[in-house]
Every structure is written in C-alpha cells, then in structure tokens.
Design a protein around this motif. Structure first.
Motif, PDB file in Angstrom:
ATOM      1  N   ALA A 243      -4.949  -7.438 -18.299  1.00 17.88           N
ATOM      2  CA  ALA A 243      -3.581  -7.783 -17.897  1.00 17.88           C
ATOM      3  C   ALA A 243      -3.387  -9.296 -17.937  1.00 17.88           C
ATOM      4  N   GLY A 244      -4.387 -10.040 -17.460  1.00 21.98           N
ATOM      5  CA  GLY A 244      -4.317 -11.492 -17.511  1.00 21.98           C
ATOM      6  C   GLY A 244      -4.254 -12.016 -18.929  1.00 21.98           C
ATOM      7  N   LEU A 245      -5.062 -11.431 -19.817  1.00 20.27           N
ATOM      8  CA  LEU A 245      -5.076 -11.848 -21.223  1.00 20.27           C
ATOM      9  C   LEU A 245      -3.741 -11.543 -21.900  1.00 20.27           C
ATOM     10  N   PHE A 246      -3.177 -10.385 -21.590  1.00 21.62           N
ATOM     11  CA  PHE A 246      -1.916 -10.017 -22.227  1.00 21.62           C
ATOM     12  C   PHE A 246      -0.792 -10.937 -21.752  1.00 21.62           C
ATOM     13  N   PHE A 247      -0.819 -11.290 -20.472  1.00 21.67           N
ATOM     14  CA  PHE A 247       0.180 -12.216 -19.946  1.00 21.67           C
ATOM     15  C   PHE A 247       0.046 -13.583 -20.627  1.00 21.67           C
TER      16      PHE A 247
ATOM     17  N   ASN B 284       6.331 -13.266 -35.641  1.00 22.27           N
ATOM     18  CA  ASN B 284       5.983 -11.855 -35.387  1.00 22.27           C
ATOM     19  C   ASN B 284       4.510 -11.565 -35.643  1.00 22.27           C
ATOM     20  N   ILE B 285       3.911 -12.221 -36.632  1.00 26.86           N
ATOM     21  CA  ILE B 285       2.532 -11.903 -37.020  1.00 26.86           C
ATOM     22  C   ILE B 285       1.561 -12.193 -35.881  1.00 26.86           C
ATOM     23  N   PHE B 286       1.952 -13.073 -34.956  1.00 28.70           N
ATOM     24  CA  PHE B 286       1.042 -13.399 -33.864  1.00 28.70           C
ATOM     25  C   PHE B 286       1.002 -12.318 -32.791  1.00 28.70           C
ATOM     26  N   TRP B 287       1.929 -11.354 -32.837  1.00 30.76           N
ATOM     27  CA  TRP B 287       1.791 -10.198 -31.960  1.00 30.76           C
ATOM     28  C   TRP B 287       0.640  -9.304 -32.431  1.00 30.76           C
ATOM     29  N   TYR B 288       0.162  -9.567 -33.632  1.00 27.37           N
ATOM     30  CA  TYR B 288      -1.103  -8.972 -34.093  1.00 27.37           C
ATOM     31  C   TYR B 288      -2.245  -9.958 -33.885  1.00 27.37           C
ATOM     32  N   PHE B 289      -2.098 -11.177 -34.418  1.00 24.90           N
ATOM     33  CA  PHE B 289      -3.228 -12.102 -34.512  1.00 24.90           C
ATOM     34  C   PHE B 289      -3.665 -12.648 -33.157  1.00 24.90           C
ATOM     35  N   LEU B 290      -2.763 -12.799 -32.206  1.00 26.66           N
ATOM     36  CA  LEU B 290      -3.113 -13.309 -30.881  1.00 26.66           C
ATOM     37  C   LEU B 290      -3.107 -12.214 -29.815  1.00 26.66           C
ATOM     38  N   ASN B 291      -2.899 -10.981 -30.227  1.00 32.10           N
ATOM     39  CA  ASN B 291      -2.865  -9.874 -29.280  1.00 32.10           C
ATOM     40  C   ASN B 291      -4.276  -9.619 -28.738  1.00 32.10           C
ATOM     41  N   PRO B 292      -4.481  -9.685 -27.413  1.00 37.05           N
ATOM     42  CA  PRO B 292      -5.829  -9.464 -26.872  1.00 37.05           C
ATOM     43  C   PRO B 292      -6.398  -8.092 -27.208  1.00 37.05           C
ATOM     44  N   PHE B 293      -5.514  -7.121 -27.415  1.00 37.02           N
ATOM     45  CA  PHE B 293      -5.973  -5.797 -27.849  1.00 37.02           C
ATOM     46  C   PHE B 293      -6.749  -5.897 -29.164  1.00 37.02           C
ATOM     47  N   ILE B 294      -6.218  -6.659 -30.119  1.00 34.40           N
ATOM     48  CA  ILE B 294      -6.873  -6.815 -31.421  1.00 34.40           C
ATOM     49  C   ILE B 294      -8.179  -7.579 -31.276  1.00 34.40           C
ATOM     50  N   LEU B 295      -8.172  -8.660 -30.508  1.00 32.65           N
ATOM     51  CA  LEU B 295      -9.384  -9.452 -30.343  1.00 32.65           C
ATOM     52  C   LEU B 295     -10.496  -8.655 -29.677  1.00 32.65           C
TER      53      LEU B 295
END
Length: 465
Positions: A41-45, A198-209
């Motif tokens: 949750a902290g990472l997503f925020f 928009n691409i950073f909702w993939y590239f910086l998304n903690p789910f992806i990392l």
C-alpha cells in the motif's frame, strides 16, 4: 517556496519507495500478509504520487524505474517458488537434455529415469532446486514454451552452479524486457496521440516491479514482444509484427487467445475484400509459422502428450483467486455436494471462445487503439472466467490499458495482492472474503468505465449524425 514544495513532493515518495522496496525484497516472508499489504500500500501510494503529482520528465522517471528494479538485484524471490523450476529446466537444456521429457519428481524417485534423462550428467544443486520448487511443481511436466526455456538456458549457461547468479541473470533479462516495453510503449503512445505519461503506470507500478523483477515472472518478456508487435503493426510493418507476435506466444501462450482479434485490423476500405483476406491470411501464416519454428526442436508425440497434459491442469485441476468459477463452485457444493471443476473447467473456455468471437466479428477493430481495447476486454473476460488467476497474470491487462481509455486494470494491480492472504504460517488456505473484495472493487470500476465509454460513444455518434 513553490519550487521547494514541488521538490519535496517528488523527493519524499522516491525515498519512501527505495526504503519500502528494500524492506519488501529483503525483509518479508510470504506468510506475513499484513506486513506485505502495508508495504505494498505504501509503495502504491508513492508510485501514484510520483506519476501524478511530480513534474513530468520522461527520462527522470525512466531512470527511477530502472533504479528501483536494480534494488532487487541479488534478492531471492520471496513470493513465488517458480524460479526454482526455471533454473532446473535451464540447467537441463544447457546440458542438451530435453526439459519436457521428464518431471523433477520422477528424476529423483527413479534412478533409471534420471540416468536416461540426463545421460548420466549432473544437475548442479539438484536437491536444492527440487526442494525449492515444491511437490506440486516438481510433479508435473514443464509447461514453459521454448523462448521462455531459452531465457532459462541463458541463466544456466552464465551461472549454472549458482542460484543467486542464475536469479541475477534472469532478472537482467526481465529488466531489459521492461525497458523495451518502455521504449516501444512510449513510441506507440506518441503515434496514438495519447499521454506518454501513461506508460509509467506500467513501468513504475510496484505490482510490476514486485511480480516481474522481484519474483521473476516472464510476463514482461512476453509483453515486450507483444507491444513491439503492435508498434510494428501500427507502422504497417505486418511481417515483422507477425514474427514478434509469434515469439511472444513462444514465451507465454496467452497471446494465442488474442490472434482472432487481428482479423479485422487488415480490413481497409480502400482495398477489396479479397486483398484484405489475403493480408490477414499472410499475417496468421507468419505468426503460426514463427511459433512452429520455435517449437520445432522439441516436437514429438511425447512432447505433445506431456505439454498438453500440464496445460489442461490449469483448467480442470488448479484453482486460485478465481471469480466467476468460485461462484459456480459454491453453487455446485450447495446443489450436488461436490466440486464441479472437472466439468466447469471444460465449459468456461467455451464461453471465453464465444466472447472472443463476438469481439472479433461484432466489433470494429480496424484501428490499433480499437484492436488493443478489444484485446484488453478479451483478456479480462478470460481471467474472470478462469479457475486460476495468479497475481502476475494481471500484467497483461495492465499494459494493454495504457493504450486505452480504461484504467480498471490499474485498480486490479492494486488489489490483486489480497490474494496472497492464502499463504499463511499454517499453510495454504484462501480467504474467499478477500477474494470477493478484490473482484467487487475491480468489477465496480470496470463496469463504471465501460458504461461511461458506451455513453460517450453514443454521444459522439449523435453528434456525427
């Protein structure tokens, strides 16, 4: 003062992300669900603050995404055991052994089989890999397609006697694939006149990392070839688009589901129907030809039997984090008194096919954005009707959503971590209330967006008239 505030708005979530990623990678056990949830949750925020509230600079955010990934470099995956099987298959392949020919369990329980499979060659750290992958994985034939196996073999070649070294090699490949998605995703967004951010909702998304870089799932490699294919197709370079799509299928089979949707993309008004059909036919021939070429070194009746047997397990035996299926399963227990997965696992794919055909023939998919939107809807329907939906599967709808007006997969990537409640200190047991919360939230957002988009399209149609 304003500049200082903007600087702090950017710096604090960056530092927070670094600390939280380090804790997630090196100080978390899968059974610590509350801790996992709080860290995530902290990472997503922090990711939301960085993407939405910092002054947009593509290269700064790109460097940040790479830097966050490098924090995981020597970390052993802590949410998934699958990588042990990756290393096992890769080390067999490097020795010239067919990874589809035997199960690790059979290798350990039958000495004659072990000698026959490996021709007497030793598998480095075999006992450790076998123990790490678990009985369920070890008891089944490999279901990873050839290009995926090639990645495993690269790790086996460069670090065949070190688990940490092999993990690092696999991680580098996955990071490179994500960089490729960033590169071609940016170019495709520009050509579609969509916000590059928009691409950073993939590239910086903690789910992806966490799920790809951290836990070494190869959806990112599959998606790299898929996004590259879509970019090439948008440029009308259909041949190499088909080759790239075929390679994507040979990393993970999921893009096979999307093949029918490409049919109408080739139908252009200025060209006759016959020529459109020929163009579509040539595209499919090259895609399937590429897939067959990659599978060719392994093709045999034994391979087909072993590979298909393992694939069928995902539909008729395994169940995890499902939605519609769990409702049907509950109804089955209430009415007939037992689990209907054997029957339902055969019926639900029929509904997926019907939805896919409807999206193919009753929807206009002649532009790249229309095609990607159809792909997003198809993948979403497939997962909603699946008996098994592991968290990392959501990477596919997430990256597709970047090129559409739908954002519910971003919400899905936030709440899918609720599924890890199943891995407690006392063993595996799903919390179906949390699964229900996950899907209620996702479906509420999805339905809201679909209704809103439908209303917008009707309004546009009236204006045109």
């Amino acid at each position: 003062m304003k500049a200082l505030k903007q600087y702090n708005n950017f710096l604090f979530p960056v530092i927070g992300s670094i600390v939280l990623y380090l804790l997630f990678a090196y100080n978390l056990d899968r059974s610590e669900f509350i801790k996992l949830l709080l860290l995530y949750a902290g990472l997503f925020f922090c990711a939301w603050r960085i993407i939405e509230y910092s002054k947009f600079n593509f290269w700064v955010l790109a460097a940040m995404g790479v830097g966050f990934r490098l924090l995981f470099s020597p970390a052993i995956p802590n949410l998934s055991q699958d990588f042990y099987r990756f290393l096992w298959d890769g080390r067999l392949l490097v020795q010239g052994v067919n990874p589809y020919s035997s199960t690790p369990q059979l290798f350990f329980t039958d000495l004659s089989t072990a000698l026959q499979v490996t021709s007497g060659k030793e598998v480095a750290q075999a006992a450790q890999l076998y123990a790490g992958m678990g009985d369920l994985n070890a008891g089944h034939y490999s279901n990873y397609p050839p290009i995926n196996q090639l990645c495993f073999a690269i790790a086996g070649f460069f670090a065949g006697k070190s688990i940490v070294g092999s993990v690092l090699v696999l991680r580098i490949l996955i990071i490179l694939a994500d960089i490729g998605i960033l590169y071609f995703g940016k170019k495709l967004l520009e050509r579609l006149n969509l916000p590059v951010k928009n691409i950073f909702w993939y590239f910086l998304n903690p789910f992806i990392l966490i799920e790809l870089t951290g836990n070494l799932h190869f959806e990112g490699v599959m998606l790299f070839f898929l996004i590259w294919s879509l970019y090439l197709l948008h440029k009308n370079n259909w041949f190499w688009a088909a080759v790239s799509l075929g390679i994507s299928v040979s990393v993970k089979l999921l893009p096979l589901l999307l093949l029918p949707l490409f049919y109408k993309w080739f139908f252009k008004k200025e060209v006759s129907i016959a020529l459109n059909l020929i163009s579509s036919f040539k595209f499919y021939v090259v895609v399937l030809g590429t897939v067959l070429l990659t599978f060719a070194p392994f093709l045999s009746s034994e391979f087909i039997s072993n590979f298909s047997a393992t694939i069928s397990l995902w539909f008729q035996n395994f169940e995890f984090n499902a939605s519609v299926y769990y409702i049907i399963r509950w109804i089955g227990f209430q009415t007939v008194g037992w689990n209907l997965i054997g029957t339902v696992g055969k019926v639900l794919p029929v509904f997926v096919i019907l939805i896919l055909l409807a999206l193919t023939f009753f929807r206009k998919n002649t532009t790249t954005q229309q095609l990607i939107t159809a792909m997003l809807l198809a993948v979403t329907a497939y997962f909603l009707l699946s008996t098994t939906v592991h968290p990392w599967y959501i990477a596919t709808p997430l990256v597709l959503s970047v090129f559409t007006k739908y954002k519910f997969p971003i919400v899905w990537s936030a709440v899918v971590m609720l599924s890890y409640s199943a891995y407690g200190a006392d063993g595996f047991k799903e919390n179906l209330w949390l699964v229900a919360v996950e899907y209620i939230i996702v479906m509420a957002f999805a339905i809201t967006e679909i209704v809103a988009q439908s209303g917008e399209q009707k309004g546009n149609f009236r204006v045109v008239e």
